[in-house]
Design a protein around this motif. Structure first.
Motif, PDB file in Angstrom:
ATOM      1  N   LYS A 214      42.343  40.183  53.160  1.00 20.14           N
ATOM      2  CA  LYS A 214      41.409  40.987  53.965  1.00 20.14           C
ATOM      3  C   LYS A 214      40.457  41.760  53.049  1.00 20.14           C
ATOM      4  O   LYS A 214      39.251  41.821  53.306  1.00 20.14           O
ATOM      5  CB  LYS A 214      42.195  41.941  54.862  1.00 20.14           C
ATOM      6  N   ASN A 215      40.995  42.360  51.984  1.00 20.43           N
ATOM      7  CA  ASN A 215      40.147  43.102  51.049  1.00 20.43           C
ATOM      8  C   ASN A 215      39.107  42.195  50.399  1.00 20.43           C
ATOM      9  O   ASN A 215      37.939  42.578  50.236  1.00 20.43           O
ATOM     10  CB  ASN A 215      41.006  43.735  49.957  1.00 20.43           C
ATOM     11  N   ILE A 216      39.523  40.986  50.009  1.00 20.13           N
ATOM     12  CA  ILE A 216      38.601  40.038  49.381  1.00 20.13           C
ATOM     13  C   ILE A 216      37.494  39.647  50.348  1.00 20.13           C
ATOM     14  O   ILE A 216      36.305  39.668  50.004  1.00 20.13           O
ATOM     15  CB  ILE A 216      39.364  38.789  48.892  1.00 20.13           C
ATOM     16  N   VAL A 217      37.884  39.286  51.566  1.00 20.50           N
ATOM     17  CA  VAL A 217      36.897  38.857  52.569  1.00 20.50           C
ATOM     18  C   VAL A 217      35.908  39.985  52.860  1.00 20.50           C
ATOM     19  O   VAL A 217      34.684  39.768  52.895  1.00 20.50           O
ATOM     20  CB  VAL A 217      37.605  38.403  53.863  1.00 20.50           C
ATOM     21  N   LYS A 270      26.810  35.029  39.050  1.00 20.24           N
ATOM     22  CA  LYS A 270      28.129  35.467  38.585  1.00 20.24           C
ATOM     23  C   LYS A 270      29.181  34.608  39.289  1.00 20.24           C
ATOM     24  O   LYS A 270      28.903  33.971  40.311  1.00 20.24           O
ATOM     25  CB  LYS A 270      28.375  36.954  38.902  1.00 20.24           C
ATOM     26  N   ILE A 271      30.401  34.636  38.734  1.00 20.22           N
ATOM     27  CA  ILE A 271      31.508  33.888  39.322  1.00 20.22           C
ATOM     28  C   ILE A 271      32.634  34.862  39.637  1.00 20.22           C
ATOM     29  O   ILE A 271      33.020  35.678  38.792  1.00 20.22           O
ATOM     30  CB  ILE A 271      31.989  32.773  38.373  1.00 20.22           C
ATOM     31  N   VAL A 272      33.128  34.797  40.881  1.00 16.55           N
ATOM     32  CA  VAL A 272      34.206  35.667  41.346  1.00 16.55           C
ATOM     33  C   VAL A 272      35.349  34.764  41.787  1.00 16.55           C
ATOM     34  O   VAL A 272      35.189  33.955  42.701  1.00 16.55           O
ATOM     35  CB  VAL A 272      33.735  36.548  42.528  1.00 16.55           C
ATOM     36  N   SER A 273      36.518  34.896  41.133  1.00 12.82           N
ATOM     37  CA  SER A 273      37.548  33.890  41.362  1.00 12.82           C
ATOM     38  C   SER A 273      38.939  34.441  41.057  1.00 12.82           C
ATOM     39  O   SER A 273      39.084  35.466  40.395  1.00 12.82           O
ATOM     40  CB  SER A 273      37.265  32.664  40.472  1.00 12.82           C
ATOM     41  N   LYS A 287      28.668  32.614  32.018  1.00 16.43           N
ATOM     42  CA  LYS A 287      28.521  33.342  33.274  1.00 16.43           C
ATOM     43  C   LYS A 287      29.527  34.485  33.352  1.00 16.43           C
ATOM     44  O   LYS A 287      30.709  34.297  33.051  1.00 16.43           O
ATOM     45  CB  LYS A 287      28.737  32.403  34.470  1.00 16.43           C
ATOM     46  N   PRO A 288      29.095  35.682  33.753  1.00 10.87           N
ATOM     47  CA  PRO A 288      30.037  36.781  33.941  1.00 10.87           C
ATOM     48  C   PRO A 288      31.097  36.389  34.967  1.00 10.87           C
ATOM     49  O   PRO A 288      30.768  35.845  36.029  1.00 10.87           O
ATOM     50  CB  PRO A 288      29.157  37.925  34.477  1.00 10.87           C
ATOM     51  N   CYS A 289      32.354  36.667  34.668  1.00  5.87           N
ATOM     52  CA  CYS A 289      33.442  36.308  35.566  1.00  5.87           C
ATOM     53  C   CYS A 289      34.146  37.567  36.053  1.00  5.87           C
ATOM     54  O   CYS A 289      34.503  38.447  35.254  1.00  5.87           O
ATOM     55  CB  CYS A 289      34.439  35.387  34.860  1.00  5.87           C
ATOM     56  N   ILE A 290      34.358  37.642  37.340  1.00  5.25           N
ATOM     57  CA  ILE A 290      35.079  38.745  37.971  1.00  5.25           C
ATOM     58  C   ILE A 290      36.358  38.145  38.539  1.00  5.25           C
ATOM     59  O   ILE A 290      36.309  37.278  39.424  1.00  5.25           O
ATOM     60  CB  ILE A 290      34.221  39.396  39.082  1.00  5.25           C
ATOM     61  N   THR A 291      37.496  38.582  38.011  1.00  5.20           N
ATOM     62  CA  THR A 291      38.767  37.942  38.347  1.00  5.20           C
ATOM     63  C   THR A 291      39.554  38.779  39.347  1.00  5.20           C
ATOM     64  O   THR A 291      39.921  39.929  39.069  1.00  5.20           O
ATOM     65  CB  THR A 291      39.603  37.712  37.075  1.00  5.20           C
ATOM     66  N   GLU A 315      36.501  47.934  46.740  1.00  8.52           N
ATOM     67  CA  GLU A 315      35.375  48.625  46.122  1.00  8.52           C
ATOM     68  C   GLU A 315      35.117  48.133  44.698  1.00  8.52           C
ATOM     69  O   GLU A 315      33.981  48.026  44.254  1.00  8.52           O
ATOM     70  CB  GLU A 315      35.605  50.138  46.134  1.00  8.52           C
ATOM     71  N   LYS A 316      36.194  47.833  43.967  1.00 14.60           N
ATOM     72  CA  LYS A 316      36.029  47.318  42.611  1.00 14.60           C
ATOM     73  C   LYS A 316      35.333  45.951  42.621  1.00 14.60           C
ATOM     74  O   LYS A 316      34.495  45.667  41.757  1.00 14.60           O
ATOM     75  CB  LYS A 316      37.390  47.195  41.919  1.00 14.60           C
ATOM     76  N   ILE A 317      35.689  45.110  43.582  1.00 16.81           N
ATOM     77  CA  ILE A 317      35.042  43.789  43.678  1.00 16.81           C
ATOM     78  C   ILE A 317      33.549  43.968  43.965  1.00 16.81           C
ATOM     79  O   ILE A 317      32.692  43.364  43.305  1.00 16.81           O
ATOM     80  CB  ILE A 317      35.704  42.932  44.777  1.00 16.81           C
TER      81      ILE A 317
END
Length: 354
Positions: A214-217, A270-273, A287-291, A315-317
């Motif tokens: 839910k937080n990710i979505v 950017k890539i979020v994964s 590419k900057p990656c957000i894990t 919020e961090k995402i």
């Protein structure tokens, strides 16, 4: 020399492309596909576009609990090993296919080669972490991708037959990047013209937990950017089950093949994964990656400032998507792109010394 290679999941298909090509220049390699990833978009398409040899055996285990899946693989692999009598069994990474392939071989006293040995997240609640540790401790040849992986093995008392070869996924990116640039037209088909964020979500720790998913979505819905999300079958199942939904800024697409994924990565802002493999591919592509995990095996990418760990804090995402920007060069931490060639040479040398 006869070598049996075990694959079962997307990252392993990618790693097998350069390695199988190298091994088959001189030796008899048999490829076993466990069927851990059985969806056509998650499996068959990779063999076709990466020109990986057709599997000599397909166990077709499908989905199931960890115990059921691993048990089925063990039983079937043992039969094949007894029939084929390989000199070595080669496994990749940290999946149930990896552990089953290694364990079945070890019980029959067949030497195990572990490609991508030594990785640690130091979170033993992860099935992948358990698989890594167990596989490393029953392998005879441990082929590590980075200096940190080598240190992890040393700290566990494993120092014999450890070789730092670099990362075979870097071999694959170098082999197929230009093909993706010239031949893939996915963005045109999707009618994507401006900046976008590429996102993948598949880890059970995120998909199976309603609060984390839910937080990710919600973070993606509220991030203010166009997001392309190739949706994993398990993620899709839980999105529906939990009654979650995406806003119009999210472009949901079916899982894509490797060449199309490279195109998406090359052109993303950017890539979020939560994927281990995609963290590395982001680094290869600059590419900057957000894990979206609480830790990573690829600590080097964090240490040099190109990967940011945010967990599933909404919020961090959102903040990372808006603000994260690496301010350093990308050192060569994954080798020189010739890992497959080194694997071949190491196996040959080790075989002669036995």
């Amino acid at each position: 020399m006869k070598i049996i290679s075990i694959v079962g999941a997307r990252p392993q298909f990618i790693k097998a492309a350069p390695v199988s090509k190298a091994l088959r220049t001189k030796h008899n390699e048999l490829l076993i596909h466990t069927g851990q990833h059985y969806d056509e978009n998650m499996s068959k398409v990779f063999f076709e576009e990466l020109k990986i040899p057709r599997p000599d055996y397909n166990l077709e285990v499908g989905s199931g609990s960890h115990g059921k899946m691993t048990g089925m693989m063990l039983e079937k692999l043992e039969e094949i090993y007894l029939k084929e009598k390989p000199d070595f069994v080669l496994v990749y990474g940290d999946t149930n296919s990896t552990l089953a392939g290694a364990l079945a071989a070890s019980k029959l006293l067949i030497p195990v080669i572990h490609v991508e040995a030594g990785l640690r997240s130091f979170n033993k609640t992860m099935p992948e972490e358990q698989n890594r540790i167990l596989t490393d401790h029953i392998s005879e040849l441990l082929l590590v991708p980075t200096k940190d992986a080598e240190k992890n093995l040393t700290n566990e008392g494993i120092t014999d037959s450890v070789y730092n070869i670099g990362d075979v996924m870097y071999d694959a990116v170098l082999d197929f990047k230009e093909i993706a640039r010239k031949k893939s037209d996915l963005l045109k088909k999707l009618d994507i013209k401006g900046d976008y964020i590429l996102t993948t979500i598949h880890r059970a720790e995120n998909t199976n937990d309603i609060n984390r998913l839910k937080n990710i979505v919600e973070a993606l819905n509220e991030c203010g950017s166009t997001v392309i999300l190739p949706i994993h079958p398990r993620t899709k199942k839980y999105i529906l089950e939990y009654g979650l939904s995406f806003n119009d800024n999210i472009k949901l697409i079916d899982p894509v093949g490797y060449i199309e994924m490279l195109e998406l990565e090359m052109n993303a802002n950017k890539i979020v994964s939560d994927s281990g493999g995609i963290q590395k591919e982001a680094y290869f592509m600059g590419k900057p990656c957000i894990t979206m995990r609480d830790e990573t095996e690829w600590v080097e990418t964090v240490e040099v400032g190109w990967n940011l760990i945010v967990g599933t804090d909404k919020e961090k995402i959102k903040t990372a998507i808006k603000e994260f920007a690496p301010n350093s060069d990308r050192p060569e931490i994954f080798g020189d792109g010739k890992a497959a060639e080194k694997i071949l040479n190491i196996i040959e040398s080790y075989s002669k010394e036995r």
